[in-house]
Motif scaffolding. Structure first.
Motif, PDB file in Angstrom:
ATOM      1  N   UNK A  86      80.598  51.140 -58.087  1.00  0.00           N
ATOM      2  CA  UNK A  86      79.837  50.652 -59.231  1.00  0.00           C
ATOM      3  C   UNK A  86      79.478  49.188 -58.977  1.00  0.00           C
ATOM      4  N   UNK A  87      78.267  48.805 -59.282  1.00  0.00           N
ATOM      5  CA  UNK A  87      77.873  47.407 -59.097  1.00  0.00           C
ATOM      6  C   UNK A  87      78.554  46.527 -60.140  1.00  0.00           C
ATOM      7  N   UNK A  88      78.962  45.331 -59.717  1.00  0.00           N
ATOM      8  CA  UNK A  88      79.620  44.403 -60.649  1.00  0.00           C
ATOM      9  C   UNK A  88      79.400  42.977 -60.193  1.00  0.00           C
ATOM     10  N   UNK A  89      79.861  42.045 -61.032  1.00  0.00           N
ATOM     11  CA  UNK A  89      79.769  40.610 -60.743  1.00  0.00           C
ATOM     12  C   UNK A  89      81.084  40.047 -60.220  1.00  0.00           C
ATOM     13  N   UNK A  90      82.087  40.881 -60.043  1.00  0.00           N
ATOM     14  CA  UNK A  90      83.405  40.392 -59.626  1.00  0.00           C
ATOM     15  C   UNK A  90      83.342  39.755 -58.262  1.00  0.00           C
ATOM     16  N   UNK A  91      84.111  38.679 -58.125  1.00  0.00           N
ATOM     17  CA  UNK A  91      84.173  37.949 -56.864  1.00  0.00           C
ATOM     18  C   UNK A  91      85.603  37.922 -56.372  1.00  0.00           C
ATOM     19  N   UNK A  92      85.767  37.691 -55.091  1.00  0.00           N
ATOM     20  CA  UNK A  92      87.097  37.588 -54.507  1.00  0.00           C
ATOM     21  C   UNK A  92      87.563  36.142 -54.427  1.00  0.00           C
ATOM     22  N   UNK A  93      86.783  35.215 -54.983  1.00  0.00           N
ATOM     23  CA  UNK A  93      87.134  33.793 -54.860  1.00  0.00           C
ATOM     24  C   UNK A  93      87.786  33.285 -56.140  1.00  0.00           C
TER      25      UNK A  93
ATOM     26  N   UNK B 218      72.367  40.492 -74.231  1.00  0.00           N
ATOM     27  CA  UNK B 218      71.223  40.998 -73.457  1.00  0.00           C
ATOM     28  C   UNK B 218      71.557  41.022 -71.973  1.00  0.00           C
ATOM     29  N   UNK B 219      72.093  39.918 -71.464  1.00  0.00           N
ATOM     30  CA  UNK B 219      72.371  39.836 -70.034  1.00  0.00           C
ATOM     31  C   UNK B 219      73.424  40.850 -69.601  1.00  0.00           C
ATOM     32  N   UNK B 220      74.357  41.174 -70.473  1.00  0.00           N
ATOM     33  CA  UNK B 220      75.429  42.104 -70.099  1.00  0.00           C
ATOM     34  C   UNK B 220      74.917  43.507 -69.846  1.00  0.00           C
ATOM     35  N   UNK B 221      73.707  43.803 -70.275  1.00  0.00           N
ATOM     36  CA  UNK B 221      73.146  45.142 -70.115  1.00  0.00           C
ATOM     37  C   UNK B 221      72.188  45.246 -68.925  1.00  0.00           C
ATOM     38  N   UNK B 222      72.032  44.155 -68.183  1.00  0.00           N
ATOM     39  CA  UNK B 222      71.093  44.144 -67.064  1.00  0.00           C
ATOM     40  C   UNK B 222      71.799  44.469 -65.753  1.00  0.00           C
ATOM     41  N   UNK B 223      71.090  45.056 -64.785  1.00  0.00           N
ATOM     42  CA  UNK B 223      71.700  45.332 -63.481  1.00  0.00           C
ATOM     43  C   UNK B 223      71.999  44.043 -62.730  1.00  0.00           C
ATOM     44  N   UNK B 224      72.938  44.129 -61.792  1.00  0.00           N
ATOM     45  CA  UNK B 224      73.378  42.940 -61.063  1.00  0.00           C
ATOM     46  C   UNK B 224      72.222  42.299 -60.292  1.00  0.00           C
ATOM     47  N   UNK B 225      71.376  43.106 -59.694  1.00  0.00           N
ATOM     48  CA  UNK B 225      70.260  42.560 -58.924  1.00  0.00           C
ATOM     49  C   UNK B 225      69.379  41.670 -59.784  1.00  0.00           C
ATOM     50  N   UNK B 226      69.120  42.086 -61.022  1.00  0.00           N
ATOM     51  CA  UNK B 226      68.317  41.272 -61.944  1.00  0.00           C
ATOM     52  C   UNK B 226      69.050  39.989 -62.313  1.00  0.00           C
TER      53      UNK B 226
END
Length: 419
Positions: free
Chosen positions: A412-419, A27-35
């Motif tokens: 594209x919006x994503x959850x990727x981080x540079x850390x 479920x969470x994988x289908x939600x936008x990053x802001x949510x």
């Protein structure tokens, strides 16, 4: 992996609740990053999954709709001495649905409002320009130079969706052209710095620059050109960086170039080796201005003017396979409502029309291009929005500021981080 694939296993939850955990991940994988950013406060395990799980970040990106945003560079500068530029992730739907005005009963102009958000201001990010966009990360650059100190250039990596920003990285002591991409095999983001005689690669994972072999053929216009600066910095697709190259030429002299001299120089980011790709066999006439190499709908594209009548867009449907080149669009300048800058007799000095594709959607039949000609709004460059199914053309302008369309990047919006 397809959109119907089950979610990958992660360390989220206990074995007894594995089925429930997988359902939550699904479920969470289908939600936008802001949510998802708001859902981090639900519980500790959700926060860990959303913020710190690289497997989930990749799964979420795979599930995310593509081709939905552009990273737009907007300029609110009042004077030339004081820059006030922002990099704004902007939904394409906001461009397509912006308020419309009809000028002289013929010309259609859409007015967009670019958010004036301090978090998008490049000066607040201690940077001055956007280098590239890949998997939701933007690569930014800045520089400093004084008579008392040597020239310094540096990089920062920024995820606007999660508002995470790297430290200053990748310092260089002289100017290079730069481009940004992803090494798929090594799961590493890389920046390629290049000049006529030198090529370097920066690894974000290792935080180090390395020299690699110089270009087998020098990309066209590697020194900043007077007409179309920065449009041949290289584009990323399928683990490679790609540049337009013209054998034995670094300047565009139409009458002294043959079709056989054109090629696309490709750098594999994993092996750090080069290969040459040829344009389509349908590219048979040297155009009055240089072609453009872009990436649209995750495919390598090659576009050019044809005679004084058409704009042509080729798409390589399978990367690296010459036979997969397909003529995707051939649009008459009449349909684009263009009757200026298209004479072959014009000088190659900015007078000649140059079109640079930014966005393409087959589902809604829409093409967005940057143009170097003055638009209806009076700005020196503008964007053309073309609906090829209905042969309807519009221009896009900003209510508040000037949009630097040739610096626009796909995003594209994503959850990727540079850390």
């Amino acid at each position: 992996m397809t959109n119907s694939d089950p979610p990958p296993h992660s360390n989220f939850g206990a074995p007894t609740s594995l089925l429930l955990d997988e359902l939550i991940v699904e479920i969470l994988s289908r939600l936008p990053v802001k949510t998802l950013m708001q859902f981090k406060c639900v519980c500790k395990s959700w926060k860990t999954l959303i913020s710190d799980d690289p497997v989930f970040a990749k799964f979420h990106l795979h599930r995310s709709p593509r081709n939905t945003h552009l990273a737009i560079l907007s300029d609110r500068s009042i004077t030339e001495d004081e820059t006030d530029c922002s990099v704004v992730p902007f939904p394409v739907t906001h461009l397509l649905e912006a308020p419309l005005s009809i000028i002289l009963d013929r010309y259609r102009l859409r007015f967009v409002h670019i958010p004036n958000d301090p978090s998008y201001l490049l000066s607040n990010l201690y940077c001055c320009i956007i280098i590239g966009s890949c998997n939701g990360l933007l690569c930014l650059r800045n520089y400093a130079w004084t008579t008392l100190q040597p020239e310094q250039h540096w990089l920062r990596f920024w995820n606007p969706a999660t508002n995470t920003l790297s430290q200053i990285l990748g310092c260089l002591n002289k100017f290079f052209r730069l481009t940004f991409g992803y090494d798929i095999s090594n799961d590493d983001y890389k920046v390629v710095a290049f000049s006529v005689n030198e090529v370097k690669v920066f690894s974000l994972r290792d935080n180090v620059w390395r020299d690699i072999p110089n270009f087998s053929v020098v990309p066209f216009d590697i020194e900043v050109g007077p007409c179309h600066p920065y449009v041949n910095n290289g584009v990323y697709v399928s683990g490679t960086i790609n540049w337009l190259a013209i054998r034995n030429k670094t300047e565009y002299e139409r009458n002294d170039i043959s079709i056989e001299q054109f090629l696309i120089l490709s750098l594999d980011l994993t092996t750090e080796t080069y290969r040459h790709l040829l344009p389509s066999q349908g590219f048979v006439e040297v155009p009055p201005v240089e072609p453009a190499v872009t990436v649209l709908m995750d495919c390598l594209c090659f576009s050019h003017r044809f005679k004084e009548t058409h704009f042509v867009l080729w798409m390589m449907m399978e990367y690296g396979v010459h036979e997969s080149w397909t003529q995707f669009l051939k649009i008459s300048f009449q349909d684009l409502q263009i009757d200026y800058g298209i004479s072959d007799s014009l000088e190659y000095d900015g007078s000649q029309l140059f079109l640079y594709p930014l966005y393409l959607s087959e589902s809604d039949g829409t093409l967005i291009m940057a143009s170097n000609q003055q638009g209806y709004d009076g700005h020196d460059n503008h964007a053309i929005l073309y609906d090829w199914r209905n042969k309807r053309v519009e221009q896009i302008t900003s209510v508040d500021d000037e949009i630097l369309w040739f610096h626009t990047k796909a995003y594209v919006e994503s959850l990727f981080s540079t850390f």
